[in-house]
Design a protein around this motif. Structure first.
Motif, PDB file in Angstrom:
ATOM      1  N   GLY A 120       2.398  13.589  -3.251  1.00 25.08           N
ATOM      2  CA  GLY A 120       2.563  12.257  -3.833  1.00 25.08           C
ATOM      3  C   GLY A 120       2.675  11.264  -2.691  1.00 25.08           C
ATOM      4  O   GLY A 120       1.972  11.390  -1.680  1.00 25.08           O
ATOM      5  N   GLU A 121       3.605  10.312  -2.797  1.00 23.80           N
ATOM      6  CA  GLU A 121       3.713   9.262  -1.778  1.00 23.80           C
ATOM      7  C   GLU A 121       4.189   9.812  -0.432  1.00 23.80           C
ATOM      8  O   GLU A 121       5.258  10.387  -0.340  1.00 23.80           O
ATOM      9  CB  GLU A 121       4.686   8.178  -2.261  1.00 23.80           C
ATOM     10  CG  GLU A 121       4.844   7.064  -1.250  1.00 23.80           C
ATOM     11  CD  GLU A 121       5.984   6.103  -1.596  1.00 23.80           C
ATOM     12  OE1 GLU A 121       6.354   5.989  -2.784  1.00 23.80           O
ATOM     13  OE2 GLU A 121       6.502   5.476  -0.648  1.00 23.80           O
ATOM     14  N   ILE A 122       3.373   9.593   0.578  1.00 24.10           N
ATOM     15  CA  ILE A 122       3.769  10.034   1.928  1.00 24.10           C
ATOM     16  C   ILE A 122       4.047   8.825   2.815  1.00 24.10           C
ATOM     17  O   ILE A 122       4.872   8.875   3.730  1.00 24.10           O
ATOM     18  CB  ILE A 122       2.695  10.983   2.529  1.00 24.10           C
ATOM     19  CG1 ILE A 122       3.217  11.728   3.755  1.00 24.10           C
ATOM     20  CG2 ILE A 122       1.409  10.247   2.870  1.00 24.10           C
ATOM     21  CD1 ILE A 122       2.372  12.940   4.153  1.00 24.10           C
ATOM     22  N   ILE A 123       3.370   7.706   2.500  1.00 27.54           N
ATOM     23  CA  ILE A 123       3.566   6.446   3.231  1.00 27.54           C
ATOM     24  C   ILE A 123       3.733   5.312   2.231  1.00 27.54           C
ATOM     25  O   ILE A 123       3.035   5.263   1.212  1.00 27.54           O
ATOM     26  CB  ILE A 123       2.333   6.146   4.138  1.00 27.54           C
ATOM     27  CG1 ILE A 123       2.429   6.919   5.457  1.00 27.54           C
ATOM     28  CG2 ILE A 123       2.193   4.639   4.415  1.00 27.54           C
ATOM     29  CD1 ILE A 123       1.263   6.688   6.410  1.00 27.54           C
ATOM     30  N   GLY A 124       4.669   4.400   2.545  1.00 27.21           N
ATOM     31  CA  GLY A 124       4.778   3.149   1.801  1.00 27.21           C
ATOM     32  C   GLY A 124       4.783   2.012   2.806  1.00 27.21           C
ATOM     33  O   GLY A 124       5.448   2.104   3.833  1.00 27.21           O
ATOM     34  N   GLY A 125       4.023   0.962   2.530  1.00 25.38           N
ATOM     35  CA  GLY A 125       3.990  -0.149   3.483  1.00 25.38           C
ATOM     36  C   GLY A 125       3.383  -1.391   2.877  1.00 25.38           C
ATOM     37  O   GLY A 125       3.116  -1.446   1.673  1.00 25.38           O
ATOM     38  N   MET A 157       0.844  -1.201   0.000  1.00 27.72           N
ATOM     39  CA  MET A 157       0.000   0.000   0.000  1.00 27.72           C
ATOM     40  C   MET A 157       0.873   1.242   0.000  1.00 27.72           C
ATOM     41  O   MET A 157       1.884   1.314   0.684  1.00 27.72           O
ATOM     42  CB  MET A 157      -0.916   0.034   1.216  1.00 27.72           C
ATOM     43  CG  MET A 157      -0.174   0.091   2.546  1.00 27.72           C
ATOM     44  SD  MET A 157      -1.312   0.456   3.901  1.00 27.72           S
ATOM     45  CE  MET A 157      -0.329   1.591   4.877  1.00 27.72           C
ATOM     46  N   ASP A 158       0.484   2.204  -0.809  1.00 26.29           N
ATOM     47  CA  ASP A 158       1.106   3.527  -0.783  1.00 26.29           C
ATOM     48  C   ASP A 158       0.004   4.536  -0.484  1.00 26.29           C
ATOM     49  O   ASP A 158      -1.060   4.483  -1.101  1.00 26.29           O
ATOM     50  CB  ASP A 158       1.729   3.876  -2.147  1.00 26.29           C
ATOM     51  CG  ASP A 158       3.131   3.285  -2.318  1.00 26.29           C
ATOM     52  OD1 ASP A 158       3.556   2.491  -1.451  1.00 26.29           O
ATOM     53  OD2 ASP A 158       3.778   3.602  -3.334  1.00 26.29           O
ATOM     54  N   VAL A 159       0.267   5.428   0.455  1.00 22.05           N
ATOM     55  CA  VAL A 159      -0.676   6.514   0.717  1.00 22.05           C
ATOM     56  C   VAL A 159      -0.185   7.744  -0.035  1.00 22.05           C
ATOM     57  O   VAL A 159       0.976   8.147   0.124  1.00 22.05           O
ATOM     58  CB  VAL A 159      -0.799   6.819   2.225  1.00 22.05           C
ATOM     59  CG1 VAL A 159      -1.809   7.940   2.459  1.00 22.05           C
ATOM     60  CG2 VAL A 159      -1.178   5.569   3.003  1.00 22.05           C
TER      61      VAL A 159
END
Ligand code: 4AD
Ligand code: MG
Length: 460
Positions: free
Chosen positions: A382-387, A374-376
């Motif tokens: 743009g991308e603030i979280i990757g998990g 998941m990418d937030v």
């Protein structure tokens, strides 16, 4: 002895009492009879107005005081006749800690952010950077508060790592060898003679160690500096940045998304509640839609969809992109921002990316093609979280590592968690500076970390 801050003096101190204030001069102006000094000590965006009556203090004694000087001022705090301030200070005694002459670089207002970046050692003394770093502090505190209040353990993962297989980006080497005197055996540098007896690097992420913690402590988070030696000279990349990485036993991807959304909303709300003056300043100064945008994020659900659905949307639009979109290619920032800013008009969580563009540790879906990633994605960022949900099945994990050329022997300790009492688990990384960018409305990541590190820049 208590030393009241200017924040306290402005908002709480009793009028008609004798007080002492200390701070740096923002401006001094006046006429033949009085001087008005705007004093700031970093506790608030607002200045304390000091009134210097030449009947009480000799004009000669304060003549040298200009912007940048540091003072200790004692006097009577009185209700202010001026609009916009509750009180002001009628000086009876001024001690000069340090003068600043006309070469002080923050002499004038209205310097560009580019200029101030060259003055990173002094830029804290501007309204803008005072506001940004107070907000940054508040967010850091709120992060610890959120996890503490929700029963997480703060885990300190190492900054120097012996594993260079995380795959999150290029790494900086850590060595005590002198560049020209490294011992060489059979034509290659012999790191067995180095400080740690092996090759070591600065970490790109605390995740793998975080997973070890989660497989015993249940809910953990890391919050530390991470390092990436990439030639990314963009307004959203740093070579040294801070990352928050929660890792939670028994969470699946859905739980992971819920955590990410709840966490981000908590932080935005915390800033709105605790950094009102600073956000109002930034809203007025740089971006008049800032506060509105923060409130909008709080009020709306994040849009959740799969990578495959996103590709369909991007292919169907008439919008012209610089980079073509195709299933199996990584999304560029322009694609992410189109989805967030134009198509959905709200934060987006993309899931289930093709396995070939994501890290080895993400859980493989039953389709054999996508992983539980998941990418937030946030407006303007743009991308603030990757998990992801992690691959907890030993055989599948080893197969992925083999296929991707990740050395299983080096990561034996990571694989042990899958051998002994493995469990479903998930986690993510929030880029702290990208969060601070979003909350402050600044547009360059170099302006939200005190001393930015990026290619060709580590001067102070
Ligand atoms: O997507 P990334 O690379 O994910 C990881 O490192 C995982 N190990 C996280 C995890 O699952 N525990 O990085 C996570 C976030 C990105 O979404 C971005 O916000 C930020 O870190 N980030 C950067 N921020 C500033 N400068 C850089 N060079 C960054 N690279 C990533
Ligand atoms: Mg990422």
């Amino acid at each position: 002895m208590s030393r009241p801050s200017i924040l306290h003096l402005l908002n709480q101190a009793e009028p008609n009492t004798i007080v002492t204030a200390r701070g740096w001069v923002r401006t001094r102006r006046g006429n033949k009879a009085v001087s008005f000094i705007a004093l700031n000590d970093g506790s608030t965006i607002h200045n304390l107005q000091v009134v210097v009556d030449y009947a009480k203090i000799n004009e000669e004694d304060i003549k040298a005081i200009g912007t940048g000087a540091c003072l200790k001022v004692t006097g009577l705090l009185v209700e202010s006749p001026a609009a916009g301030q509750r009180v002001e200070l009628q000086a009876t005694e001024i001690e000069i800690y340090g003068l600043a002459d006309e070469t002080f670089p923050m002499q004038k207002k209205g310097h560009t952010l580019e200029f101030l970046r060259e003055q990173a050692h002094l830029r804290f003394r501007t309204n803008t950077f005072g506001a940004v770093f107070r907000v940054r502090h508040a967010l850091a505190f709120a992060i610890h508060k959120y996890y503490n209040d929700n029963g997480y353990i703060y885990l300190h993962t190492p900054i120097i790592t012996g594993s260079d297989a995380e795959g999150a980006g290029a790494m900086f080497r850590v060595t005590t060898f002198e560049p020209n005197a490294a011992p060489v055996t059979d034509g290659v540098v012999d790191f067995s003679q180095d400080f740690f007896g092996r090759s070591t690097h600065l970490t790109v992420s605390g995740q793998l160690e975080g997973e070890l913690g989660a497989m015993a402590l249940g809910k953990v988070y890391t919050f530390g500096p991470t390092f990436r030696a990439e030639q990314s000279n963009t307004s959203r990349h740093l070579a040294e940045f801070w990352m928050i990485e929660p890792e939670v036993a028994f969470n699946d991807l859905e739980d992971n998304m819920n955590l990410a959304e709840d966490f981000l909303k908590y932080l935005v709300n915390y800033a709105l509640e605790h950094c009102k003056d600073d956000l109002e300043f930034l809203n007025k100064q740089y971006d008049t839609t800032l506060i509105e945008r923060l409130q909008f994020v709080l009020a709306n659900d994040f849009q959740r969809l799969t990578y495959t659905e996103a590709i369909e949307i991007l292919k169907a639009t008439k919008h012209k992109f610089e980079f073509a979109v195709d299933w199996s290619t990584d999304l560029q920032s322009e694609h992410e921002r189109y989805l967030v800013e134009q198509h959905f008009g709200r934060p987006v969580i993309l899931t289930d990316y093709p396995k070939d563009i994501k890290a080895f540790y993400m859980r493989l879906n039953d389709d054999g093609k996508t992983v539980r990633a998941m990418d937030v994605l946030f407006p303007g960022i743009g991308e603030i979280i990757g998990g992801s949900q992690r691959e907890e099945r030993y055989d599948q994990l080893v197969a992925r590592m083999d296929a991707m050329g990740v050395p299983t022997d080096e990561l034996w300790w990571y694989l042990d968690t899958r051998k002994f009492g493995t469990a479903p688990h998930a986690g993510f990384g929030l880029g702290f500076e990208r969060l601070v960018l979003f909350v402050t409305g600044m547009t360059n990541i170099r302006d939200v970390i005190p001393f930015p590190r990026f290619p060709q820049n580590a001067s102070f």
